[in-house]
Design a protein around this motif. Structure first.
Motif, mmCIF file in Angstrom:
data_model
loop_
_atom_site.group_PDB
_atom_site.id
_atom_site.type_symbol
_atom_site.label_atom_id
_atom_site.label_comp_id
_atom_site.label_asym_id
_atom_site.label_seq_id
_atom_site.Cartn_x
_atom_site.Cartn_y
_atom_site.Cartn_z
ATOM 1 N N ILE A 119 62.160 28.242 20.517
ATOM 2 C CA ILE A 119 63.179 27.284 20.155
ATOM 3 C C ILE A 119 63.115 26.056 20.728
ATOM 4 O O ILE A 119 62.401 25.904 21.626
ATOM 5 C CB ILE A 119 63.472 27.957 21.789
ATOM 6 C CG1 ILE A 119 63.652 29.983 21.626
ATOM 7 C CG2 ILE A 119 65.130 27.982 22.621
ATOM 8 C CD1 ILE A 119 63.797 29.998 22.796
ATOM 9 N N ALA A 121 65.910 22.716 21.573
ATOM 10 C CA ALA A 121 67.586 22.086 21.943
ATOM 11 C C ALA A 121 67.496 19.970 20.518
ATOM 12 O O ALA A 121 68.349 20.177 20.361
ATOM 13 C CB ALA A 121 67.578 21.591 23.022
ATOM 14 N N ALA A 123 67.999 19.229 16.793
ATOM 15 C CA ALA A 123 68.367 20.040 16.154
ATOM 16 C C ALA A 123 66.964 19.792 14.264
ATOM 17 O O ALA A 123 67.424 20.211 13.670
ATOM 18 C CB ALA A 123 69.521 19.972 16.024
ATOM 19 N N ILE A 138 65.796 28.957 16.616
ATOM 20 C CA ILE A 138 67.018 28.848 18.104
ATOM 21 C C ILE A 138 67.564 26.993 18.072
ATOM 22 O O ILE A 138 65.932 26.935 18.926
ATOM 23 C CB ILE A 138 67.031 29.739 19.157
ATOM 24 C CG1 ILE A 138 67.252 31.030 18.271
ATOM 25 C CG2 ILE A 138 68.607 29.605 19.899
ATOM 26 C CD1 ILE A 138 66.536 32.352 19.670
ATOM 27 N N VAL A 139 68.244 26.829 17.840
ATOM 28 C CA VAL A 139 68.560 24.935 18.113
ATOM 29 C C VAL A 139 69.728 24.929 19.704
ATOM 30 O O VAL A 139 70.753 25.579 20.192
ATOM 31 C CB VAL A 139 69.364 24.300 17.281
ATOM 32 C CG1 VAL A 139 70.358 23.289 17.854
ATOM 33 C CG2 VAL A 139 68.193 24.612 15.949
ATOM 34 N N ALA A 140 68.568 25.082 21.091
ATOM 35 C CA ALA A 140 69.472 25.014 21.691
ATOM 36 C C ALA A 140 68.199 24.947 23.122
ATOM 37 O O ALA A 140 67.218 24.958 22.973
ATOM 38 C CB ALA A 140 70.294 26.667 21.833
ATOM 39 N N TRP A 141 68.811 24.953 24.897
ATOM 40 C CA TRP A 141 68.082 24.644 25.796
ATOM 41 C C TRP A 141 66.728 25.504 25.815
ATOM 42 O O TRP A 141 67.941 26.812 25.954
ATOM 43 C CB TRP A 141 68.824 24.101 26.562
ATOM 44 C CG TRP A 141 68.845 22.196 26.488
ATOM 45 C CD1 TRP A 141 70.468 22.505 26.409
ATOM 46 C CD2 TRP A 141 68.336 21.153 26.998
ATOM 47 N NE1 TRP A 141 70.295 21.446 25.836
ATOM 48 C CE2 TRP A 141 69.461 20.618 26.864
ATOM 49 C CE3 TRP A 141 67.668 20.932 27.989
ATOM 50 C CZ2 TRP A 141 69.045 19.117 27.193
ATOM 51 C CZ3 TRP A 141 67.011 19.868 28.121
ATOM 52 C CH2 TRP A 141 67.839 19.062 27.250
ATOM 53 N N GLU A 144 67.488 28.301 28.625
ATOM 54 C CA GLU A 144 69.093 28.839 28.745
ATOM 55 C C GLU A 144 69.693 30.092 27.581
ATOM 56 O O GLU A 144 69.435 30.576 28.012
ATOM 57 C CB GLU A 144 70.277 28.250 28.061
ATOM 58 C CG GLU A 144 70.599 26.897 29.111
ATOM 59 C CD GLU A 144 71.893 26.276 28.557
ATOM 60 O OE1 GLU A 144 72.403 26.228 28.287
ATOM 61 O OE2 GLU A 144 71.832 24.758 29.286
ATOM 62 N N VAL A 145 68.651 29.632 26.531
ATOM 63 C CA VAL A 145 68.424 30.594 25.860
ATOM 64 C C VAL A 145 67.547 32.286 26.385
ATOM 65 O O VAL A 145 67.358 33.396 26.688
ATOM 66 C CB VAL A 145 67.448 30.147 24.127
ATOM 67 C CG1 VAL A 145 67.321 32.204 23.939
ATOM 68 C CG2 VAL A 145 68.297 29.487 23.991
#
Length: 244
Positions: A119, A121, A123, A138-141, A144-145
């Protein structure tokens, strides 16, 4: 009884984690079975509600450790022997931060049959090209995930971002959850400063003590591959210690 075996089989196939307790010796109900699930709910009975309640605590431990052993219980003047088998879900490693250390760490973890999730953020870093062996990228904060994700004592978290805006929100989330190993990269001084900031944000000393930081066993690691080996060795050591 066939219903319990069917439910046991379903959970084993779905790799969700489950424990099975069987009464093997006692004054009555020999052969009775009790299933315990990860959320602490249960199915079946050993024939006595008080006995069920006592067994559930040991079954919960077995569920996550994978132990299989005979337990002895005493109710009034009656003795019982219960065989408890734990079937934990497959071990999972969640790597927060898709930097250079995460690449060999993913390879080592997959070799040891861990399910690996990356994980980040950023990309440009979190790509399947850089992590072809990862089960999920997973590209995200991360915080939050992880706040929405199912985590368990079979889950290990390695925070490798080395950036307070990523690692501190992540640690705040996972320290509130029932996860296994939690490690965070950074020197001893960095770890101490991070702990002070997290404590000022409401985390307790008991929660902060769960963080392995600096992350990894102290083997003198000097490059990404050696650091990844030290991290994975600490995760394995922690996992086996918890199973004892």
């Amino acid at each position: 009884m066939s219903g319990l075996f069917s439910e046991l089989q379903t959970h084993l196939l779905q790799e969700q984690g489950i424990a099975l307790a069987t009464l093997v010796r006692g004054p009555h109900h020999v052969g009775a079975k009790l299933l315990l699930f990860p959320d602490a709910s249960s199915r079946g009975t050993l024939g006595d509600a008080t006995l069920d309640a006592q067994v559930k605590a040991d079954a919960q431990l077995a569920l996550w450790s994978g132990s299989a052993q005979l337990h002895h219980y005493q109710l009034a003047n009656e003795a019982f022997e219960i065989f408890i088998e734990g079937f934990p879900p497959p071990p999972e490693l969640i790597i927060v931060g898709a930097g250079h250390i995460a690449i060999p760490l993913t390879t080592i973890a997959k070799t040891l049959h861990y399910r690996v999730t990356i994980i980040d953020a950023r990309a440009a870093f979190a790509t399947t090209e850089r992590f072809p062996h990862a089960d999920e990228v997973i590209v995200a904060w991360p915080d939050e995930v992880l706040a929405q994700r199912r985590l368990s004592p079979s889950t290990a978290i390695a925070v490798l971002t080395h950036d307070p805006k990523f690692d501190e929100p992540t640690l705040k989330v996972v320290l509130e959850r029932q996860v296994g190993y939690i490690g965070a990269i950074g020197s001893r001084k960095t770890s101490q400063e991070r702990a002070k900031r997290l404590q000022s944000q409401g985390l307790t000393p008991e929660q902060l003590a769960r963080i392995h930081g600096p992350i990894g066993l102290p083997i003198g690691a000097a490059n990404p591959e050696e650091i990844a080996l030290a991290i994975m060795a600490e995760i394995i050591a922690f996992r086996h210690q918890q199973a004892q």
